[in-house]
Design an enzyme around this catalytic site. Structure first.
Site, short mmCIF file in Angstrom:
data_model
loop_
_atom_site.label_atom_id
_atom_site.label_comp_id
_atom_site.label_asym_id
_atom_site.label_seq_id
_atom_site.Cartn_x
_atom_site.Cartn_y
_atom_site.Cartn_z
N GLU B 295 42.98 49.09 36.52
CA GLU B 295 43.27 47.62 37.12
C GLU B 295 42.98 46.52 36.13
O GLU B 295 42.74 45.47 36.68
CB GLU B 295 43.03 47.63 38.46
CG GLU B 295 43.27 48.47 39.53
CD GLU B 295 42.67 48.18 40.91
OE1 GLU B 295 43.69 48.36 41.68
OE2 GLU B 295 41.50 48.03 41.16
N CYS B 394 44.23 45.03 49.91
CA CYS B 394 43.67 43.67 49.57
C CYS B 394 45.17 42.65 49.44
O CYS B 394 44.74 41.63 49.81
CB CYS B 394 42.98 43.74 48.44
SG CYS B 394 43.60 44.64 47.07
#
Lengths: 632, 632
Positions: B295, B394
């Site tokens: 990520e 998230c």
């Protein structure tokens, strides 16, 4: 099994049927050249290097250690087995008896054998089929056992392997646990053990594992069930997908099962998957797997050079698959891919000195890295330079076993005669035939085959004419001196050979531009250079003025030329060092004006397999062209 | 802290110094248009959606549950806090008191608060700073507490947050644990709590965390310490690197610390990192982060559209960073990036109905996917279509809080007057000024500002002229009807305004071709279309004959044109359905002949933020050109 074929030649794969019969390590000797150098380093340096590292990081000691002293990841046992396999194939190497003894002593009475599971304080046996790798480890153990049976005669290691295989059949056979391993490998191993021992039940178990997969018995992980090929039954899949090594090992096992059971449908399914994978999911180097995240194949045409994963182990597995398909079908396209993969990925992984390895094999390195420490495990698969060992160190031992058994990939026989698939200095003796191959391939294209012994009747010598020769002229000269042009595929000479006969093949290994399919978005507007089977690259150490490879533009309207020492000189331009400067934002209007031309220059290219042997550098295989249009 | 600034406006960021003063949610109302629609859906649907999902998957219940009943990943608490923050900013929403009570009851007497650590049967407190996310969770708790203080007045949630912050200072302050959290976030939160409460110690602790990072106190993980920015001190880094959300949250916190402590060196370091990141590591959409694996940001110019990660949370974090830099410096380039990111990433994540979200925001989708099940968590960040919830979820709560506080990003004030940074239908009332903004932006380029109330002395109205208008003409009409051309940057009108005065800005939102920097290899030979701040894409549902987007070639020598309903029609060609056919091997000789021309066609493009709202499709932002040369 039709028959007990113990006593088969010293080969990793010994099908009881199929188009071609493999020749063993006792029938083919590599005597010089490209592969002999690498095999020598492997035998004299890399095998010890792997053993020493596994001693040091504790993986060897796991066999016999207390639970809390166990070291390494859950699959660490497999690397010990892969090393034992490599040692077994290598006739010069003494397989360390104390290690084999330790493994044998560690095996449970029922055949169970794993250092990470099953003891008090560890997770129970088979409590995590998805990630535990227990069956995967057996697979490598069994392959080591087969190597021992064939290369050394049945011994302790082979007995351990058979006990493990019996345990697997008892535990996962009909009425047992209806599961598969998250990492395929046991399938191909069990078939080979069946071939080596004549025991039908090993084959049956392998067939059961192949058919069981793809029905979602494993949990759906973050990456999806395709990760371990549990999304679709092997027979229904149309392309290789998910984790590349897993996919390729499974496909190899499926071919083995298909061949032994005469299952044409299964064989055709794997061939179909191989075709689409080669057409859409394979790098120019033969490398497979474009995702770092899950070490997996990407979607069709997702082949980014700078994020190429192209794991070394996937190249080993790809060669294993291609070899099985070649034996089954006799079609040279499988040997073509194997050649490409051997020269450009398998040969790229180890350093010249055999003491460090690439795990991933990128086709574009943008940053000069730093040398990994020589005395520490690399925590990362993605290193800028070859590393001596990895926290997950599957690749070094996989390279080691591949180099050890490499002579087995050179030639085959059938009722008509002998087939040469890969070209290397070699001596081949099988049946009534003895011949010597002399060549500087792939530096030069001439291959000379000298007949030393021959049966007193006509037979056929077949030579693979590589697909990369397409569009150029390959010439075959028969023992009478008659020359003819031959074309990609198979060239044959059928005659009553005499000792002393020489056959000469001249392959056109001049460098040539290669363009990608327009659907491979990541390399649009670039070209590469190939010379014979070798893919070339630009490496910053060959550029003047401290430039990085992003300064290179090449001009494919002019042919590249041979340089000294296997280099190629490509016509092109070099941007001034440091150019271009950054704009605050890297996107802007389409500019119809030509970008400023760089300094006209011949760009020195080197074989991809040789890169990163001269310290930190930047490198790229796909080179942008000097196209004057637009900003690109 | 210079002073207790309690009573600051209802804003997420209230610096005690800096170039511009933010306006609060009590000073700016968004009354219609693009963002009002999304804010309405957020307030009436998405907040409940998030609460219901967290109820269902057990994350809300974790506060008070037994250890063995705890659900979710180690950072699940943070999503509860982000939702509470979003609810707090939204004036219409009743923050659920029982949930706040449960959280307050769960807090230990010494202020420790985490459902995943510290109880018997769990890992001990702070035993895994690298991956445990305890300080990260406090960060979001504190941000929720600040939102409550500012939007609702100090209440229970704010008290919980202060107790947690006190605990952090006591535990990680001088003489305490000399560690940092693997996921930055506490830094920016502590500074804001210092601003909201006037407590200097929170700021000191934040400064300590910022300075402590980069010294290798966290373990070297597989991805390298750059993953959590522990490779280099913030002051020494030249570019954002590693995990994108971590990098951006840390940078935001560093700006906060720099502003409050007057640390020009630290501020300059972050500005430098922002500059290089924007110039080399940012997608056309404003998206950041090109690696799926970790990520993370890729190397410079590694911006593959088909493997773009571009996490929604990174876009939220990027807007947070740009907003802080805008307040500190007044420079419009920061608002430019925020606009691009808001319209093209933040707005892309939620579906029209507010019940599903993109986690990753790819710029090229090659396969039509299938709809994720509406009633199950998605195990994957990478879904082909928006998913209702994720195992790591998230992004939905981050979008929710961003939309809730979005009016706070529109305008600022200073001693000279008022600055408009983002254009939306809005009413702004601050000091003696009241004005209304009317616009259909970004569909149309006209923005009308009507003065309703004004001090009886001259002041300056500043309007950001977006960088995307470069090369075209923007016009500003003053209350007298006088028109002048204005250029990217800031346009100002200083005068003695009267109620009823109207200022008109006409921005040139016609579609235009955009070309990438030639160093972005992954999009060489392609162009994109932007219209105003909106990036466009081709989506297969708009193509005739069931084609996929890879059939599209565009001709940048002809300008694209406006189509109906915010579409753009781009001149180009469509390949025949199914073309081209596979070759067995996708690499071959450079072919100087032109590829067969496709069918000439106007290609309908849609705003990128709207894609994937009409069922499974393929999509691409960067479109290959009809360049006739070579195979590309």
């Amino acid at each position: 099994m039709k028959e007990n074929i113990m006593g088969s030649p010293v080969v990793p794969v010994a099908p009881s049927r199929g188009r071609l019969r493999p020749l063993g390590l006792d029938e083919v000797r590599v005597t010089g050249g490209f592969w002999a150098r690498r095999r020598h380093v492997n035998a004299t340096v890399s095998l010890d290097h792997c053993r020493d590292w596994m001693e040091r990081v504790g993986w060897l000691g796991n066999f016999g250690s207390a639970v809390e002293a166990r070291r390494g990841r859950e699959f660490a046992d497999s690397d010990v087995y892969k090393l034992l396999e490599a040692m077994s194939w290598d006739g010069e190497y003494d397989v360390p008896a104390p290690l084999v003894e330790a493994i044998a002593s560690f095996q449970e009475p029922d055949g169970y054998l794993n250092t990470a599971f099953g003891r008090p304080g560890q997770q129970p046996r088979y409590s995590d089929l998805a990630w535990g790798h227990e069956l995967y480890c057996y697979g490598h153990l069994i392959q080591a056992g087969v190597a021992q049976i064939r290369a050394r005669g049945e011994g302790e290691l082979a007995k351990v392997a058979r006990r493990a295989a019996d345990h697997v059949c008892a535990t996962f056979g009909p009425g047992g646990i209806e599961g598969v391993c998250g990492h395929p490998e046991i399938e191909t191993a069990l078939v080979e053990l069946a071939r080596a021992t004549g025991e039908q039940r090993y084959l049956d178990q392998a067939a059961l594992f192949v058919d069981r997969r793809g029905h979602g018995t494993l949990a759906d992980p973050e990456f999806g069930r395709a990760y371990y090929q549990d999304d679709l039954p092997v027979r229904q899949a149309t392309v290789l997908r998910g984790h590349a090594v897993r996919a390729l090992y499974l496909a190899a096992g499926a071919v083995d099962v298909a061949v032994e059971t005469g299952d044409e449908e299964l064989l055709a399914a794997v061939v179909r998957q191989w075709e689409r994978t080669v057409a859409r999911r394979t790098y120019l180097t033969g490398g497979m797997g474009s995702h770092h995240r899950d070490e997996s194949f990407g979607d069709d045409y997702v082949l980014p050079p700078d994020r190429a994963y192209s794991e070394t182990c996937a190249s080993v597995a790809s060669v294993m698959l291609s070899w099985r398909l070649l034996l089954a079908t006799g079609e040279p396209r499988f040997a073509d891919l194997a050649e490409r993969t051997l020269f450009n990925v398998v040969a790229t992984s180890p350093s010249d000195d055999g003491r460090s390895f690439f795990y991933a094999n990128t086709l574009h390195r943008r940053r000069r890295g730093t040398l990994p420490p020589a005395d520490a495990e690399s925590p990362r698969a993605e290193s800028s330079l070859r590393a001596p060992w990895f926290a997950v160190s599957c690749c070094p031992t996989n390279v080691a076993r591949t180099l050890a058994l490499l002579p087995g990939y050179l030639a085959t026989a059938d009722d008509q005669g002998l087939q040469l698939h890969q070209y290397a200095d070699a001596e081949i003796t099988t049946g009534g035939i003895a011949l010597r191959v002399g060549t500087d391939y792939p530096s030069h294209g001439r291959v000379t085959v000298r007949i030393d012994r021959t049966p007193d009747h006509p037979w056929t010598l077949s030579l693979r004419i590589p697909a990369w020769a397409q569009g150029d002229t390959a010439l075959l000269t028969d023992p009478d001196g008659a020359r003819r042009a031959v074309h990609p595929g198979t060239a044959e000479i059928t005659r009553h050979f005499r000792p002393g006969d020489e056959i000469r093949l001249d392959l056109p290994v001049s460098p040539r531009w290669i363009a990608p399919d327009p659907r491979i978005d990541a390399v649009r507007g670039t070209v590469a250079v190939q010379r014979g089977p070798l893919v070339y690259c630009s490496e910053s150490v060959d550029l003047p003025g401290g430039r990085d490879v992003d300064a290179v533009r090449v001009d494919p309207s002019v042919e590249p030329a041979d340089g000294p020492d296997d280099t190629v000189v490509a016509p092109g331009e070099l941007a001034a060092p440091g150019a271009p400067h950054d704009a605050p934002w890297p996107y802007g209007p389409v500019d119809p004006a030509a970008p400023p031309a760089g300094e006209r220059s011949g760009i020195v290219l080197v074989p991809y397999h040789s890169w990163a042997n001269r310290g930190p550098s930047t490198m790229r295989v796909w080179l942008p062209t000097t196209d004057p249009r637009g900003r690109s």
